[in-house]
Design an enzyme around this catalytic site. Sequence first.
Site, PDB file in Angstrom:
ATOM      1  N   ASP A 194      40.126  41.658  36.921  1.00 17.76           N
ATOM      2  CA  ASP A 194      40.135  40.203  37.079  1.00 17.76           C
ATOM      3  C   ASP A 194      40.947  39.828  38.315  1.00 17.76           C
ATOM      4  O   ASP A 194      42.156  39.632  38.241  1.00 17.76           O
ATOM      5  CB  ASP A 194      40.714  39.550  35.816  1.00 17.76           C
ATOM      6  N   TRP A 195      40.271  39.742  39.448  1.00 16.11           N
ATOM      7  CA  TRP A 195      40.885  39.342  40.714  1.00 16.11           C
ATOM      8  C   TRP A 195      40.272  38.010  41.135  1.00 16.11           C
ATOM      9  O   TRP A 195      39.113  37.957  41.552  1.00 16.11           O
ATOM     10  CB  TRP A 195      40.633  40.390  41.795  1.00 16.11           C
ATOM     11  N   GLU A 196      41.045  36.947  41.055  1.00 17.33           N
ATOM     12  CA  GLU A 196      40.501  35.616  41.332  1.00 17.33           C
ATOM     13  C   GLU A 196      41.190  34.888  42.479  1.00 17.33           C
ATOM     14  O   GLU A 196      40.768  33.784  42.843  1.00 17.33           O
ATOM     15  CB  GLU A 196      40.599  34.746  40.074  1.00 17.33           C
ATOM     16  N   ALA A 197      42.237  35.479  43.069  1.00 23.49           N
ATOM     17  CA  ALA A 197      43.021  34.760  44.071  1.00 23.49           C
ATOM     18  C   ALA A 197      42.209  34.472  45.328  1.00 23.49           C
ATOM     19  O   ALA A 197      42.396  33.441  45.977  1.00 23.49           O
ATOM     20  CB  ALA A 197      44.281  35.547  44.420  1.00 23.49           C
TER      21      ALA A 197
END
Length: 400
Positions: free
Chosen positions: A118-121
């Site tokens: 979960d990489w959302e930046a």
Amino acid sequence: MQTILVLTTFLSAWFLAVGFDVFWNVPSQQCKKYGMKFVPLLEQYSILVNKEDNFKGDKITIFYESQLGLYPHIGANDESFNGGIPQLGDLKAHLEKSAVDIRRDILDKSATGLRIIDWEAWRPIWEFNWSSLRKYQDKMKKVVRQFNPTAHESTVAKLAHNEWENSSKSWMLSTLQLGKQLRPNSVWCYYLFPDCYNYDGNSVQEFQCSEAIRKGNDRLKWLWEESTAVCPSIYIKEGQLTNYTLQKRIWFTNGRLQEALRVAQPKARIYPYINYSIKPGMMVPEVEFWRLIAQIASLGMDGAVIWGSSASVGSKNHCAQLMKYIADVLGPATLRIKENVARCSKQACSGRGRCTWPKDTSVIAWKFLVEKEDYDFYLGDIECKCVEGYEGRYCEQKTK
């Protein structure tokens, strides 16, 4: 209770062939201190939950930004962490730490189950970093300008675009490949990929991904080819309940699911993320939860992931509210739709595939999967998504 247990046993055997798995990705172990145990309740409805209700475990593990390696990103106060952008991060050190993190959180080398990064930046497609994410473009341009002090602004922009996408690809791809290498029997995906950004429209067509978004997602071909699953989000949010009609919410969900179908590799599994809580104390309305699961199933997808925040189980009242919601809404909806997926497979697909309704331009086929057990499916509208080794409209033929 006995009926549920018998049906659960039947479904467990049936899903070995046709498969519709619903995963529990909620930190409900927080409720143990109040004497509430979720595993027995969830298992009654054939929901896949980790042993002892651990948040990371044998069935499912999600890695948030701070839990996997040295993810470069810019904080809320414009503070750079791990270089801030992929171009300035230490990829070698990141992969070394990621290996430690993966081995720690997935102990069994032969573990199956679903693993989500979960990489959302930031977003790997340059032009998708709009609004508050434009700071990543600005920082990337500054780096390029340092090495090209006399270059024209258009040249800097082009170089920044290319270097951003190449570096983002290296980080995402190598991290995914590492996970697959260390835990090869697990299924791996990135959360929220693909996205559709389909927030407005007045027809089913207008809620499809725009041409620009589809072209951007096509540039992520390297991600789709390496991923063994795709995990888009179809969360219901409070604004949708107040600003969208039910029809628009159906179209919104459909647009995102259709894009997942479009980009996923033939053997990749599709597990959309859905929510039960809109905010602490406010649950997804019953009709909406049923619809979300049914829309996923009607497209022949592999299952769903039910997600909840720590805040949604942050008090005794919230835990009790969730337990009641599982018993009244979430559990019965999941079990009914799983049972109907299995029954449609038996009726239409020779027990060798999942039913789909490819001519469902009005997006109503999901309603067939919420019907009670005595409903007979009309085969004339159905095409089956066959398990490996079979083909034909109804999976009636062995693959040559």
